[in-house]
Design a protein around this motif. Structure first.
Motif, PDB file in Angstrom:
ATOM      1  N   ARG A   1       0.618   7.266   2.405  1.00  0.00           N
ATOM      2  CA  ARG A   1       1.591   8.357   2.535  1.00  0.00           C
ATOM      3  C   ARG A   1       2.058   8.561   3.977  1.00  0.00           C
ATOM      4  NH1 ARG A   1       3.652   9.033  -2.420  1.00  0.00           N
ATOM      5  NH2 ARG A   1       1.996   9.176  -3.993  1.00  0.00           N
ATOM      6  N   LYS A   2       1.176   8.383   4.947  1.00  0.00           N
ATOM      7  CA  LYS A   2       1.527   8.583   6.355  1.00  0.00           C
ATOM      8  C   LYS A   2       1.149   7.336   7.150  1.00  0.00           C
ATOM      9  CE  LYS A   2       0.937  13.606   6.174  1.00  0.00           C
ATOM     10  NZ  LYS A   2       0.223  14.785   6.748  1.00  0.00           N
TER      11      LYS A   2
ATOM     12  N   SER B   1       0.369   7.291  10.926  1.00  0.00           N
ATOM     13  CA  SER B   1      -0.932   7.751  11.411  1.00  0.00           C
ATOM     14  C   SER B   1      -1.908   6.578  11.543  1.00  0.00           C
ATOM     15  CB  SER B   1      -1.509   8.808  10.473  1.00  0.00           C
ATOM     16  OG  SER B   1      -1.811   8.247   9.204  1.00  0.00           O
TER      17      SER B   1
END
Length: 264
Positions: free
Chosen positions: A36-37, A40
């Motif tokens: 999702r990210k 990061s």
């Protein structure tokens, strides 16, 4: 003669089958879970992974995934341009981030062949489904998707077919299989209708299910069984009026799948 307890009557035949090696454990598809990210993980992941893929590579066409149950640091990359699946490993040290290419499966030639021989759907967008599908013992395929979108006044539709191609990039095991669809057609044309109607569109959606049956012989492919689920919600009716149908079909009888009334 005293009869064995009912539980033993059930267990004994099963134990005999297990000892004989006759019980077939049905395999399942392996999902790739989207990260999702991804920034990061690595703020520059797109550029770094594009450098590992066949060129030209469009960084914006990349998707970063985690194979379900994978070890820490193991990822999968799906690329629409070029059409490829890459298994990669991410390493992070105190002063740098690096990606290592473990395996690459390039399906660009398959996508080009679809367009060249005319078997692809017109104006189709080609992509990869985020999953691996079991073909046989230790053999896997990806779903090369062709999606056609249509725009209507107050609605629209999308139709997706799949070619299931082995990871060794050989000839597709199955082609032109209905994969998913959605369709919404406006049924209200006045302010009065919009105020009074319970539902101002005819809506339908469909999706594919696959079961993997026992092969005829251990060295042969699994017996794929296709099921099509389609939901219909008619205009001017409450949500409770929606219906769902389930139809079984084979690779040679894809017309049995409703496909939201779309192109076959």
């Amino acid at each position: 003669m005293k009869k064995p307890p009912p539980a033993l009557c059930t267990v004994a035949p099963m134990l005999a089958l297990l000892l004989a090696g006759q019980v077939f454990a049905a395999p399942a598809a392996q999902p790739l879970d989207v990260v999702r990210k991804p920034e990061s993980v690595d703020p520059e992941w797109r550029a770094r992974l594009c450098a590992l893929l066949p060129q030209p590579c469009d960084p914006q066409s990349l998707g970063l995934y985690r194979p379900r149950g994978a070890a820490v640091g193991d990822y999968a990359v799906l690329s629409d341009e070029p059409l490829a699946v890459a298994m990669v490993r991410f390493k992070r040290s105190a002063d740098s981030r690096s990606w290592q290419l473990a395996r690459l499966h390039d399906f660009s030639s398959h996508a080009a062949a679809l367009k060249k021989d005319g078997t692809g759907m017109p104006e189709a967008r080609v992509s990869l489904a985020p999953a691996l599908y079991p073909l046989g013992e230790g053999q896997w395929a990806v779903a090369v998707l062709q999606t056609v979108s249509e725009m209507y006044s107050g609605g629209g539709a999308s139709f997706t077919k799949a070619a299931f191609v082995p990871l060794d990039e050989s000839k597709a095991a199955y082609e032109d299989i209905p994969f998913s669809c959605s369709k919404m057609v406006r049924a209200c044309f006045s302010e009065k209708e919009y105020k009074q109607s319970k539902h101002c569109h005819d809506e339908s959606s469909g999706s594919l299910r696959i079961a993997y049956g026992e092969p005829a012989r251990p060295d042969e492919p699994y017996n794929w069984q296709f099921t099509w689920l389609q939901s219909e919600w008619p205009a001017h009716a409450p949500a409770t009026a929606a219906t769902t149908t389930r139809l079984h079909f084979a690779a040679r009888t894809t017309e049995r799948a409703g496909f939201c009334g779309g192109p076959q």
